[in-house]
Design an enzyme around this catalytic site. Structure first.
Site, PDB file in Angstrom:
ATOM      1  N   GLY A 521      41.018  24.782  22.401  1.00  0.00           N
ATOM      2  CA  GLY A 521      40.940  25.460  21.302  1.00  0.00           C
ATOM      3  C   GLY A 521      40.862  24.834  19.991  1.00  0.00           C
ATOM      4  N   GLY A 526      42.510  21.469  13.280  1.00  0.00           N
ATOM      5  CA  GLY A 526      41.866  20.784  13.905  1.00  0.00           C
ATOM      6  C   GLY A 526      41.363  21.245  15.402  1.00  0.00           C
ATOM      7  CG  ASP A 639      49.866  28.471  10.520  1.00  0.00           C
ATOM      8  OD1 ASP A 639      49.703  29.786  10.169  1.00  0.00           O
ATOM      9  OD2 ASP A 639      48.805  28.014  10.875  1.00  0.00           O
TER      10      ASP A 639
END
Length: 812
Positions: A521, A526, A639
């Site tokens: 993914g 990154g 996040d």
């Protein structure tokens, strides 16, 4: 020459594209949008561009910059302290002449404070001045009247203006250029509780400086030929004095005032004049208790007995390791040869002995140390250590004696000293008394060194050339033998003893991932690849992007990661830092991310039952509570979202990517995070306001994920409306849930309607109501009303115990 020609060609194409896509005027009633790169103003000759400047992937400022330089050079910004989100933000010119900058949520971030009845347009001039014009060409407002860190040719500075230093993220520093109380143009270091003049030399008299105080007018201007003249007789001239050259006068983040000229061939800036040819002469450069050393380039070190406050920013200085005692029996003096601290003398004595000077400092609790000049017996007791510098042959030989607690051990080789002709200075590995940090504007310093330190470079050239051959040979041999291990110990048995966290070479990871073949993914930080280590462990290898920290900062963050371990956090096995390659090696989690399973993608055949959803929410809460309250250093994730929650074979949640968040010292709430982090829809309101960022941003994001666990869908998909922003959808859902939670307990059919229909009503009522109530409280606009993650865990555990005690009763 071929590379230079290609660069110039590309810059020319970019310049032509900008001319085509940008516009000349912004008419009254019109606006510029952050999403469209073509929404920019250009000067008639194409030299300057005005528009939204991205300081990160999520944050922008409304700025003016040179259009044809090798790197974007910002000369003015409207909102450096309050960046706006890179979606939905806009600036509008109203018919009354006011320019209003709004964030994505409609909040006004900046305005030019103009009110007129005859505004016509905004225009960017060839000088780089953004103006708002009224009828008859009257200028209602201009950017030249409110500079940030740069003066352009023909732009004047007066008593009501000042330049403030900024770093590359446009975050203001604490140096300013302004007129003082005698109307003399000066560079100030504005510390938290003190302010003092750095330039011109404060020890010189006005007459020595050739200045004229108390003028009836105050002004200073740089002309088009490269000559600056101030009303107080401040004057300097560019080394390439003459017409036809683009220039700028900038107060850089390191406190040095520099005049730059643009090279037409490679479109790069070069320094043609500077206030401080030797950077260590900038007072306050290394902050309180810091000492500037030449290594041979300028770097910072802490005085003995002190430790660095922030390795990322040397200007913040150093703090005492242990508070000093007033008892003279519990303190000692550490000798620093060829060192001096500027100013802040408690007392001054001449022709006294060294012992006399020591006794003066011992008997004064406010004395931090003293400077003693052997030649004339001068004694200067210090209340503050500021403007520290160590360098031999500066006219006289002086020694500073630092007063520190006796229990602090100071090694001889840890005492800061300059080595302008030797190898790079660094602290002894066994002590933390010192730190060395390169200055933020590294390229700036390199330009300065190239023009003003030829002497040092010439004498070091032969030595450096030989050293390069030796290092190159060692590096090649080391890579062939696979012995590159970085800053951690590299003994033969080290890998066997500490295999839980270690440094990997890029070559090892290429082999482990089969040349990065199996991609798991990708995200903003990154791309993740699957791999197998030599001991057959399955791992996930993440190639990091936009990781701009220096090696020291990167190592510091990793040292924290190596000590974090909990069931609900993804285990970090190691890292790679080979040249440009920055990677993290973590455990491989079989079922992938929560988003793939929860949102019912075709690739997922797993339907999360209610007990799994409740346990996932509880596990997430425990993981975040550990990061916020229990681990060695306070970590804010920044996040939290389903994509960063991984599920193992038993559907136990593991929080990923927590190591990429900003690390904060425990107890510090006044945090300076210079760019917006996170994902739209999960961002707390304080990210786009001027409020400090705390752990409550994770609490808000956790609340969004809770709602998605309950509903089984993304917030943006719960009430589809293409014209409605996700924040508005979320706000309406929260208001609806608040009203429903206040209903009588008998009227609870709304819960069944809200819970994921795929569960067919198979859920625990008490747990569902508690999760809904927690989600609503986590999503409070006022962060002070949100619970802590510890409180959230307690609520989950309480309702879990109750339902367990009742045999899981309460299912609908």
């Amino acid at each position: 020459m071929g590379a230079v020609s290609t660069t110039v060609f590309l810059l020319t194409l970019i310049h032509l594209f900008l001319r085509i896509s940008s516009q000349d005027f912004l008419l009254a009633g019109s606006s510029l949008s952050v999403e469209h790169s073509s929404n920019m103003l250009r000067s008639p000759d194409g030299t300057f561009i005005c528009g939204f400047y991205n300081i990160s992937s999520n944050a922008s400022t409304f700025s003016i910059w040179f259009s044809n330089t090798s790197e974007k050079t910002v000369v003015w910004s409207a909102n450096p302290l309050h960046p706006v989100y890179t979606w939905g933000s806009m600036i509008k010119l109203n018919s009354d002449g006011s320019m209003v900058l709004k964030d994505y949520n409609g909040q006004i971030v900046w305005t030019n404070n103009v009110s007129s009845s005859n505004a016509e347009q905004a225009q960017l001039l060839d000088t780089g001045n953004l103006i708002v014009k009224g009828r008859g060409g009257i200028i209602l407002w201009q950017s030249f009247a409110s500079p940030t860190d740069t003066l352009l040719p023909t732009q004047s500075i007066n008593a009501t203006m000042k330049l403030i230093s900024t770093n590359r993220l446009l975050v203001p520093g604490h140096y300013s250029l302004r007129f003082d109380d005698q109307y003399l143009l000066s560079v100030f270091d504005d510390e938290k509780d003190i302010s003092f003049i750095c330039w011109p030399n404060p020890t010189m008299t006005i007459w020595d400086k050739h200045r004229k105080p108390f003028n009836s007018t105050t002004a200073g201007v740089l002309d088009n030929w490269g000559h600056f003249l101030g009303s107080d007789n401040t004057t300097f001239t560019a080394a390439d004095w003459g017409p036809g050259i683009m220039r700028r006068l900038t107060l850089d983040y390191d406190g040095n005032l520099r005049l730059y000229s643009l090279n037409k061939a490679d479109r790069a800036w070069s320094v043609t004049w500077m206030a401080f040819p030797q950077l260590c002469d900038v007072l306050g450069l290394c902050g309180r208790n810091g000492i500037c050393v030449y290594t041979p380039v300028p770097s910072c070190a802490c005085a003995p007995g002190y430790e660095v406050i922030d390795p990322r920013d040397q200007i913040k200085g150093c703090r005492p390791k242990i508070n000093s005692s007033c008892d003279e029996q519990k303190v000692k003096f550490v000798k620093l040869p060829n060192t001096d601290f500027m100013g802040y003398d408690i007392s001054i004595h001449s022709s006294v002995s060294l012992n006399f000077c020591k006794n003066i400092c011992l008997n004064d609790c406010h004395c931090k140390g003293f400077a003693y000049w052997e030649g004339d017996g001068g004694c200067y007791a210090k209340s503050v250590f500021l403007g520290g510098i160590t360098l031999q042959n500066r006219g006289r030989t002086g020694t500073v004696y630092i007063k520190i607690p006796k229990e602090i051990e100071v090694l001889e080789n840890s005492i800061p000293h300059s080595q302008p002709f030797g190898p790079n200075y660094g602290p002894n590995c066994s002590t933390t008394d010192n730190f060395v940090a390169e200055f933020l504007d590294k390229s700036m310093n390199e330009q300065s060194e190239s023009k003003y330190l030829y002497f040092y470079g010439f004498l070091s050239a032969i030595f450096l050339a030989e050293l390069m051959f030796v290092v190159l040979g060692w590096f090649i041999l080391g890579r062939e033998r696979g012995e590159l291990r970085g800053v951690w110990p590299a003994e033969v048995g080290y890998e066997m003893i500490t295999n839980h966290f270690r440094r990997y070479t890029y070559k090892e990871l290429v082999s482990a991932t089969r040349k990065f073949k199996d991609e798991l993914g990708s995200g903003a930080s990154g791309i993740v690849y699957k791999g197998f280590l030599k001991d057959d462990r399955e791992v996930a290898v993440k190639k990091l992007v936009e990781i701009n920290q220096g090696e020291e900062e990167f190592q510091h963050e990793l040292s924290v990661l190596s000590r974090i371990y909990r069931m609900n956090l993804v285990r970090v096995w190691g890292f790679c830092s080979d040249g440009p390659h920055r990677m993290l090696i973590t455990e491989y989690v079989k079922n992938g991310s929560l988003s793939k399973i929860l949102f019912g993608t075709e690739a997922s055949e797993i339907l999360l039952e209610w007990k799994h959803r409740f346990n996932i929410a509880l596990g997430m809460a425990r993981g975040l509570a550990y990061l916020h309250h229990e681990c060695l250093e306070w970590v804010i994730h920044c996040d939290v979202k389903p994509e960063n929650i991984l599920l193992d074979e038993n559907l136990v949640p593991k929080i990923a990517d927590f190591g990429l968040a900003k690390l904060l010292n425990r107890g510090g709430s006044n945090i300076n995070i210079s760019r917006i982090q996170g994902t739209r829809g999960y961002l707390a309101p304080e990210w786009v306001s001027s409020l400090p960022i705390t752990a409550k941003v994770d609490v808000y994001s956790f609340g969004v994920v809770l709602l998605e666990l309950l509903k089984g869908a993304r917030i943006s998909d719960m009430e589809k409306n293409d014209d409605e922003e996700v924040e508005m959808v979320l706000g309406r859902i929260v208001r609806m849930l608040k009203e429903n939670l206040q209903l009588d307990c008998k009227e609870q059919s709304w819960i069944t309607d809200f819970i994921d229909a795929r569960l067919n009503g198979e859920f625990n009522y008490m747990q569902a109501r508690t999760m809904t109530k927690l989600a609503v409280s986590c999503l409070e606009e006022d962060r002070s009303r949100r619970p802590t993650m510890e409180n959230v865990v307690q609520m989950f555990v309480s309702v879990d115990e109750i339902t367990s005690a009742t045999g899981g009763g309460g299912a609908v």
